[in-house]
Motif scaffolding. Structure first.
Motif, PDB file in Angstrom:
ATOM      1  N   THR A   1       1.632   7.674  -6.771  1.00 55.13           N
ATOM      2  CA  THR A   1       3.046   7.321  -6.937  1.00 55.13           C
ATOM      3  C   THR A   1       3.241   6.452  -8.176  1.00 55.13           C
ATOM      4  OG1 THR A   1       2.849   5.364  -5.540  1.00 55.13           O
ATOM      5  CG2 THR A   1       3.482   7.419  -4.442  1.00 55.13           C
ATOM      6  N   GLU A   2       4.491   6.355  -8.612  1.00 56.80           N
ATOM      7  CA  GLU A   2       4.817   5.549  -9.789  1.00 56.80           C
ATOM      8  C   GLU A   2       4.423   4.092  -9.594  1.00 56.80           C
ATOM      9  OE1 GLU A   2       5.781   4.890 -13.575  1.00 56.80           O
ATOM     10  OE2 GLU A   2       5.864   6.863 -12.650  1.00 56.80           O
ATOM     11  N   LEU A   3       4.675   3.536  -8.399  1.00 56.11           N
ATOM     12  CA  LEU A   3       4.320   2.136  -8.143  1.00 56.11           C
ATOM     13  C   LEU A   3       2.812   1.929  -8.244  1.00 56.11           C
ATOM     14  CD1 LEU A   3       6.696   1.180  -5.198  1.00 56.11           C
ATOM     15  CD2 LEU A   3       6.653   0.169  -7.467  1.00 56.11           C
ATOM     16  N   VAL A   4       2.034   2.867  -7.726  1.00 62.28           N
ATOM     17  CA  VAL A   4       0.575   2.753  -7.790  1.00 62.28           C
ATOM     18  C   VAL A   4       0.122   2.811  -9.249  1.00 62.28           C
ATOM     19  CG1 VAL A   4      -1.590   3.936  -7.244  1.00 62.28           C
ATOM     20  CG2 VAL A   4       0.117   3.593  -5.457  1.00 62.28           C
TER      21      VAL A   4
ATOM     22  N   VAL B   1       0.184  -3.652  -5.948  1.00 66.54           N
ATOM     23  CA  VAL B   1       0.383  -2.340  -5.330  1.00 66.54           C
ATOM     24  C   VAL B   1      -0.955  -1.613  -5.361  1.00 66.54           C
ATOM     25  CG1 VAL B   1       1.634  -0.156  -5.427  1.00 66.54           C
ATOM     26  CG2 VAL B   1       2.781  -2.271  -6.122  1.00 66.54           C
ATOM     27  N   GLU B   2      -1.393  -1.126  -4.198  1.00 67.29           N
ATOM     28  CA  GLU B   2      -2.674  -0.432  -4.097  1.00 67.29           C
ATOM     29  C   GLU B   2      -2.469   0.952  -3.485  1.00 67.29           C
ATOM     30  OE1 GLU B   2      -5.608  -2.851  -2.161  1.00 67.29           O
ATOM     31  OE2 GLU B   2      -5.351  -4.484  -3.602  1.00 67.29           O
ATOM     32  N   PRO B   3      -3.308   1.916  -3.886  1.00 76.83           N
ATOM     33  CA  PRO B   3      -3.178   3.278  -3.372  1.00 76.83           C
ATOM     34  C   PRO B   3      -3.883   3.475  -2.041  1.00 76.83           C
ATOM     35  CG  PRO B   3      -4.932   3.201  -4.985  1.00 76.83           C
ATOM     36  CD  PRO B   3      -4.323   1.817  -4.943  1.00 76.83           C
ATOM     37  N   SER B   4      -3.432   4.485  -1.299  1.00 75.11           N
ATOM     38  CA  SER B   4      -4.105   4.917  -0.077  1.00 75.11           C
ATOM     39  C   SER B   4      -3.911   6.412   0.096  1.00 75.11           C
ATOM     40  CB  SER B   4      -3.541   4.193   1.149  1.00 75.11           C
ATOM     41  OG  SER B   4      -4.087   4.748   2.335  1.00 75.11           O
TER      42      SER B   4
ATOM     43  N   VAL C   1       0.859  -1.176   0.000  1.00 76.41           N
ATOM     44  CA  VAL C   1       0.000   0.000   0.000  1.00 76.41           C
ATOM     45  C   VAL C   1       0.902   1.235   0.000  1.00 76.41           C
ATOM     46  CG1 VAL C   1      -1.854   1.215   1.193  1.00 76.41           C
ATOM     47  CG2 VAL C   1      -1.772  -1.282   1.255  1.00 76.41           C
ATOM     48  N   CYS C   2       0.688   2.110  -0.991  1.00 75.57           N
ATOM     49  CA  CYS C   2       1.517   3.304  -1.181  1.00 75.57           C
ATOM     50  C   CYS C   2       0.629   4.540  -1.273  1.00 75.57           C
ATOM     51  CB  CYS C   2       2.308   3.203  -2.481  1.00 75.57           C
ATOM     52  SG  CYS C   2       3.400   1.805  -2.603  1.00 75.57           S
TER      53      CYS C   2
ATOM     54  N   GLN D   1       3.371  10.425   1.246  1.00 81.54           N
ATOM     55  CA  GLN D   1       4.273  10.276   0.104  1.00 81.54           C
ATOM     56  C   GLN D   1       5.629   9.781   0.600  1.00 81.54           C
ATOM     57  OE1 GLN D   1       2.862  11.152  -2.786  1.00 81.54           O
ATOM     58  NE2 GLN D   1       4.549  10.794  -4.175  1.00 81.54           N
ATOM     59  N   GLY D   2       6.201   8.790  -0.076  1.00 77.21           N
ATOM     60  CA  GLY D   2       7.502   8.250   0.299  1.00 77.21           C
ATOM     61  C   GLY D   2       7.426   7.110   1.298  1.00 77.21           C
ATOM     62  N   LYS D   3       6.243   6.778   1.765  1.00 75.74           N
ATOM     63  CA  LYS D   3       6.063   5.665   2.710  1.00 75.74           C
ATOM     64  C   LYS D   3       5.213   4.593   2.046  1.00 75.74           C
ATOM     65  CE  LYS D   3       7.708   8.111   6.148  1.00 75.74           C
ATOM     66  NZ  LYS D   3       9.035   7.942   6.612  1.00 75.74           N
ATOM     67  N   SER D   4       5.323   3.381   2.524  1.00 78.27           N
ATOM     68  CA  SER D   4       4.472   2.288   2.060  1.00 78.27           C
ATOM     69  C   SER D   4       4.552   1.169   3.084  1.00 78.27           C
ATOM     70  CB  SER D   4       4.909   1.802   0.685  1.00 78.27           C
ATOM     71  OG  SER D   4       6.222   1.312   0.725  1.00 78.27           O
ATOM     72  N   TYR D   5       3.619   0.241   2.976  1.00 77.23           N
ATOM     73  CA  TYR D   5       3.674  -0.926   3.846  1.00 77.23           C
ATOM     74  C   TYR D   5       3.190  -2.143   3.098  1.00 77.23           C
ATOM     75  CZ  TYR D   5      -1.334  -0.068   4.775  1.00 77.23           C
ATOM     76  OH  TYR D   5      -2.681   0.136   4.656  1.00 77.23           O
ATOM     77  N   LEU D   6       3.611  -3.304   3.584  1.00 84.86           N
ATOM     78  CA  LEU D   6       3.189  -4.585   3.042  1.00 84.86           C
ATOM     79  C   LEU D   6       2.205  -5.198   4.020  1.00 84.86           C
ATOM     80  CD1 LEU D   6       6.715  -5.970   2.126  1.00 84.86           C
ATOM     81  CD2 LEU D   6       5.055  -4.984   0.550  1.00 84.86           C
TER      82      LEU D   6
END
Length: 106
Positions: A36-39, A53-56, A31-32, A61-66
């Motif tokens: 973002t580019e990954l989203v 990869v899913e948006p939130s 979750v990003c 910005q610059g953080k994410s979690y699995l």
């Protein structure tokens, strides 16, 4: 735009403890921050296979979690610079290992 090999390496490092504890790559998502580019790509190819990869709107910005779909495994994806910044913001003298490290899993 291609995802940096260092980003893939960090994601792989964070995925490893989840995979070792029995989580399956097809049941884990990253979750990003929205936009973002990954989203935009929707997935990223890791050493363990394709990771969704899913948006939130709630992830900065610059953080994410699995997180595993069944909420059994969880870990933040962050670099050691975030750890150093956190400690310096708290006026702590603690310096953590400069290499990215896994936060752990539930």
């Amino acid at each position: 735009m291609a995802i940096s090999p260092k980003v893939i390496q960090l994601i792989d490092q964070k995925l490893a403890p989840l995979i070792r504890t029995g989580c399956r790559i097809d049941q884990i998502k990253m979750v990003c921050a929205t936009g973002t580019e990954l989203v935009k790509q929707g997935s990223v190819e890791t050493g363990f296979g394709k990771l969704r990869v899913e948006p939130s709107n709630f992830v900065p910005q610059g953080k994410s979690y699995l997180i595993e779909d069944r909420y059994r495994g969880f870990t933040w994806v962050r670099s050691s610079k975030d750890k150093e910044r956190k400690h310096s913001d708290n006026k702590s003298n603690i310096r953590e290992d400069p290499q990215p490290s896994a936060e752990g899993s539930l």
